[in-house]
Design a protein around this motif. Structure first.
Motif, PDB file in Angstrom:
ATOM      1  N   ILE A   1       0.908  -1.196  -0.110  1.00  0.00           N
ATOM      2  CA  ILE A   1       0.034   0.013   0.133  1.00  0.00           C
ATOM      3  C   ILE A   1       0.907   1.325   0.083  1.00  0.00           C
ATOM      4  O   ILE A   1       0.587   2.141  -0.579  1.00  0.00           O
ATOM      5  CB  ILE A   1      -0.764  -0.119   1.368  1.00  0.00           C
ATOM      6  CG1 ILE A   1      -1.795  -1.307   1.355  1.00  0.00           C
ATOM      7  CG2 ILE A   1      -2.106   1.160   1.197  1.00  0.00           C
ATOM      8  CD1 ILE A   1      -2.841  -1.241   0.041  1.00  0.00           C
ATOM      9  N   LYS A   2       1.904   1.165   0.904  1.00  0.00           N
ATOM     10  CA  LYS A   2       2.745   2.378   0.858  1.00  0.00           C
ATOM     11  C   LYS A   2       3.266   2.682  -0.473  1.00  0.00           C
ATOM     12  O   LYS A   2       3.634   3.796  -0.972  1.00  0.00           O
ATOM     13  CB  LYS A   2       3.905   2.188   1.818  1.00  0.00           C
ATOM     14  CG  LYS A   2       5.054   3.253   1.868  1.00  0.00           C
ATOM     15  CD  LYS A   2       6.291   3.047   1.363  1.00  0.00           C
ATOM     16  CE  LYS A   2       6.925   1.796   1.388  1.00  0.00           C
ATOM     17  NZ  LYS A   2       7.920   1.689   0.822  1.00  0.00           N
TER      18      LYS A   2
ATOM     19  N   PRO B 114      -0.714   8.263  -6.149  1.00  0.00           N
ATOM     20  CA  PRO B 114      -1.552   8.919  -4.956  1.00  0.00           C
ATOM     21  C   PRO B 114      -2.840   9.246  -5.341  1.00  0.00           C
ATOM     22  O   PRO B 114      -3.683   9.244  -4.168  1.00  0.00           O
ATOM     23  CB  PRO B 114      -0.693  10.141  -4.540  1.00  0.00           C
ATOM     24  CG  PRO B 114       0.087  10.508  -5.946  1.00  0.00           C
ATOM     25  CD  PRO B 114       0.427   9.074  -6.640  1.00  0.00           C
ATOM     26  N   GLY B 115      -3.221   9.423  -6.683  1.00  0.00           N
ATOM     27  CA  GLY B 115      -4.603   9.862  -6.843  1.00  0.00           C
ATOM     28  C   GLY B 115      -5.397   8.603  -6.760  1.00  0.00           C
ATOM     29  O   GLY B 115      -6.768   8.814  -6.106  1.00  0.00           O
TER      30      GLY B 115
ATOM     31  N   ILE C  71      -4.040   4.989   4.006  1.00  0.00           N
ATOM     32  CA  ILE C  71      -3.786   3.387   4.276  1.00  0.00           C
ATOM     33  C   ILE C  71      -4.971   2.503   4.221  1.00  0.00           C
ATOM     34  O   ILE C  71      -5.256   1.576   3.503  1.00  0.00           O
ATOM     35  CB  ILE C  71      -2.897   3.359   5.457  1.00  0.00           C
ATOM     36  CG1 ILE C  71      -1.845   4.037   5.866  1.00  0.00           C
ATOM     37  CG2 ILE C  71      -2.950   1.959   5.893  1.00  0.00           C
ATOM     38  CD1 ILE C  71      -1.194   3.969   7.048  1.00  0.00           C
ATOM     39  N   LEU C  72      -5.956   2.885   4.894  1.00  0.00           N
ATOM     40  CA  LEU C  72      -7.281   2.230   5.015  1.00  0.00           C
ATOM     41  C   LEU C  72      -7.832   2.003   3.522  1.00  0.00           C
ATOM     42  O   LEU C  72      -8.416   0.974   3.105  1.00  0.00           O
ATOM     43  CB  LEU C  72      -8.263   2.767   5.875  1.00  0.00           C
ATOM     44  CG  LEU C  72      -7.759   2.763   7.289  1.00  0.00           C
ATOM     45  CD1 LEU C  72      -8.729   3.302   8.137  1.00  0.00           C
ATOM     46  CD2 LEU C  72      -7.535   1.237   7.739  1.00  0.00           C
ATOM     47  N   SER C  73      -7.943   3.252   2.867  1.00  0.00           N
ATOM     48  CA  SER C  73      -8.669   3.295   1.492  1.00  0.00           C
ATOM     49  C   SER C  73      -7.687   2.308   0.606  1.00  0.00           C
ATOM     50  O   SER C  73      -8.239   1.865  -0.231  1.00  0.00           O
ATOM     51  CB  SER C  73      -8.651   4.651   0.912  1.00  0.00           C
ATOM     52  OG  SER C  73      -7.699   5.358   0.712  1.00  0.00           O
ATOM     53  N   GLY C  74      -6.510   2.520   0.750  1.00  0.00           N
ATOM     54  CA  GLY C  74      -5.561   1.752  -0.143  1.00  0.00           C
ATOM     55  C   GLY C  74      -5.881   0.189   0.118  1.00  0.00           C
ATOM     56  O   GLY C  74      -5.852  -0.443  -1.100  1.00  0.00           O
TER      57      GLY C  74
ATOM     58  N   ARG D 186     -10.409  -4.728  -3.436  1.00  0.00           N
ATOM     59  CA  ARG D 186     -11.578  -4.751  -4.624  1.00  0.00           C
ATOM     60  C   ARG D 186     -10.680  -5.218  -5.928  1.00  0.00           C
ATOM     61  O   ARG D 186     -11.556  -5.927  -6.676  1.00  0.00           O
ATOM     62  CB  ARG D 186     -11.971  -3.336  -4.630  1.00  0.00           C
ATOM     63  CG  ARG D 186     -13.500  -3.281  -5.527  1.00  0.00           C
ATOM     64  CD  ARG D 186     -13.784  -1.787  -5.658  1.00  0.00           C
ATOM     65  NE  ARG D 186     -12.338  -0.831  -6.568  1.00  0.00           N
ATOM     66  CZ  ARG D 186     -12.232   0.520  -6.076  1.00  0.00           C
ATOM     67  NH1 ARG D 186     -12.956   1.017  -5.205  1.00  0.00           N
ATOM     68  NH2 ARG D 186     -11.334   0.953  -6.577  1.00  0.00           N
ATOM     69  N   ASP D 187      -9.786  -4.679  -6.082  1.00  0.00           N
ATOM     70  CA  ASP D 187      -9.255  -5.059  -7.469  1.00  0.00           C
ATOM     71  C   ASP D 187      -8.611  -6.183  -7.743  1.00  0.00           C
ATOM     72  O   ASP D 187      -8.640  -6.709  -8.781  1.00  0.00           O
ATOM     73  CB  ASP D 187      -8.057  -3.875  -7.790  1.00  0.00           C
ATOM     74  CG  ASP D 187      -8.546  -2.522  -8.209  1.00  0.00           C
ATOM     75  OD1 ASP D 187     -10.026  -2.385  -8.224  1.00  0.00           O
ATOM     76  OD2 ASP D 187      -7.938  -1.426  -8.141  1.00  0.00           O
TER      77      ASP D 187
END
Length: 333
Positions: free
Chosen positions: A64-65, A72-73, A78-81, A87-88
């Motif tokens: 995620i980092k 970044p868009g 972190i959580l949304s990543g 999901r993907d």
């Protein structure tokens, strides 16, 4: 041979000469002589385990980092990543890149910790007992920088593969397919084009990691722990190790983060250069993902030192005490 800080004596002491060492109960039963070849090789083994295992465990956070740094868009936090990745790619997507991570950082740990012990002993011998104590912070910095130079050469190929797998959608999802493709399309240089940014990231990180750790341990025993190190149990000493490792890790994360951002983007994009990536990211861009890295590196560094020291305990290796004023200097004062 000198002690961990390089302050006791210019010649290596045998197990029977270990009076005053922190593991006093086992002082006469050490498996190998401090500074011996086998001792140093086992230190390297401890480094392999500490780096290889810890970096593999935090692969999801590292993934995620890296994606926050290069896109970044899409990966805003972190959580949304984590949510976007699941999901993907599904849950399996969170561990993408684990194989090159494990192999690469195991090799890095072998050289990082093993050679740190080698250079620390050698530099202390060159300085002599008094200067090794007075200049101990510089000694830690020089020994760790020297060790990390070689450790990054060992790490670079697998780091390049890992970043390519984690950040380039559709490229490859496994080490066995990504590495041959990289070599076929870009040649051997694909695996080493990131070594200079790795030095930029890892050498300051490792210098901070070792010097800050050593001095934090010294400060904890001096100002926080209510009894001398020699009177602490093994469990208590390992707790101090973990605490000092975490404090060192926070500083490490901040010092090395800009170069880490450059490495992530560099290994994602073909034909890119370190200075080109730096100009593209700008000042604000190189700090993307810092909070995630602080959490990751703080925990990582603490666990690495804990595992490394635990290996020494398990293998019954001599563990030298924290730096102490040499008698010759004490007499002068």
């Amino acid at each position: 041979m000198c002690d961990a800080g390089g302050y006791r004596a210019p010649q290596a002491r045998s197990a029977g000469e270990s009076k005053g060492r922190p593991w006093a109960a086992a002082a006469e039963k050490h498996s190998y002589e401090y500074g011996s070849t086998r001792y140093l090789l086992l230190c390297g083994l401890g480094g392999m385990l500490s780096c290889g295992l810890t970096h593999t465990v935090i692969v999801p956070l590292d993934l995620i980092k890296c994606r926050m740094q290069v896109d970044p868009g899409k990966y805003r936090g972190i959580l949304s990543g984590f949510g976007v990745t699941v999901r993907d790619d599904g849950l399996r997507g969170l561990v993408r890149g684990w194989a090159p991570t494990f192999l690469g950082y195991s090799m890095q740990g072998l050289f990082k910790f093993g050679l740190y012990e080698v250079f620390k002993i050698r530099y202390a011998q060159l300085l002599g007992e008094e200067k090794a104590y007075l200049w101990r912070t510089s000694l830690y910095l020089a020994a760790s920088a020297s060790a990390e130079f070689f450790a990054d050469v060992a790490l670079a190929p697998m780091e390049a593969v890992k970043v390519r797998i984690q950040t380039q959608p559709g490229y490859s999802s496994t080490l066995r397919t990504a590495a041959p493709r990289m070599y076929g399309e870009e040649g051997l240089w694909a695996f080493y084009k990131g070594v200079a940014p790795l030095w930029m990231r890892q050498i300051p990180y490792t210098m901070m990691k070792f010097a800050c750790f050593e001095r934090t341990v010294e400060a904890l025993y001096k100002y926080v722990i209510p009894k001398p190190q020699s009177q602490c149990t093994k469990a208590e000493q390992l707790a101090v190790t973990f605490m000092a490792g975490y404090i060192a890790g926070v500083f490490c994360a901040v010092v090395s983060h800009p170069a880490d951002s450059v490495v992530s983007v560099l290994n994602k994009e073909k034909g890119s250069t370190a200075f080109g990536v730096l100009r593209k990211l700008g000042f604000g861009g190189v700090w993307k993902g810092l909070f995630a890295r602080i959490i990751m590196i703080g925990t990582l560094t603490a666990l690495q030192w804990f595992i490394y020291d635990s290996v020494k305990v398990y293998l019954n290796l001599p563990r030298p005490p924290v730096a102490q004023l040499p008698e010759s200097l004490a007499k002068k004062k």
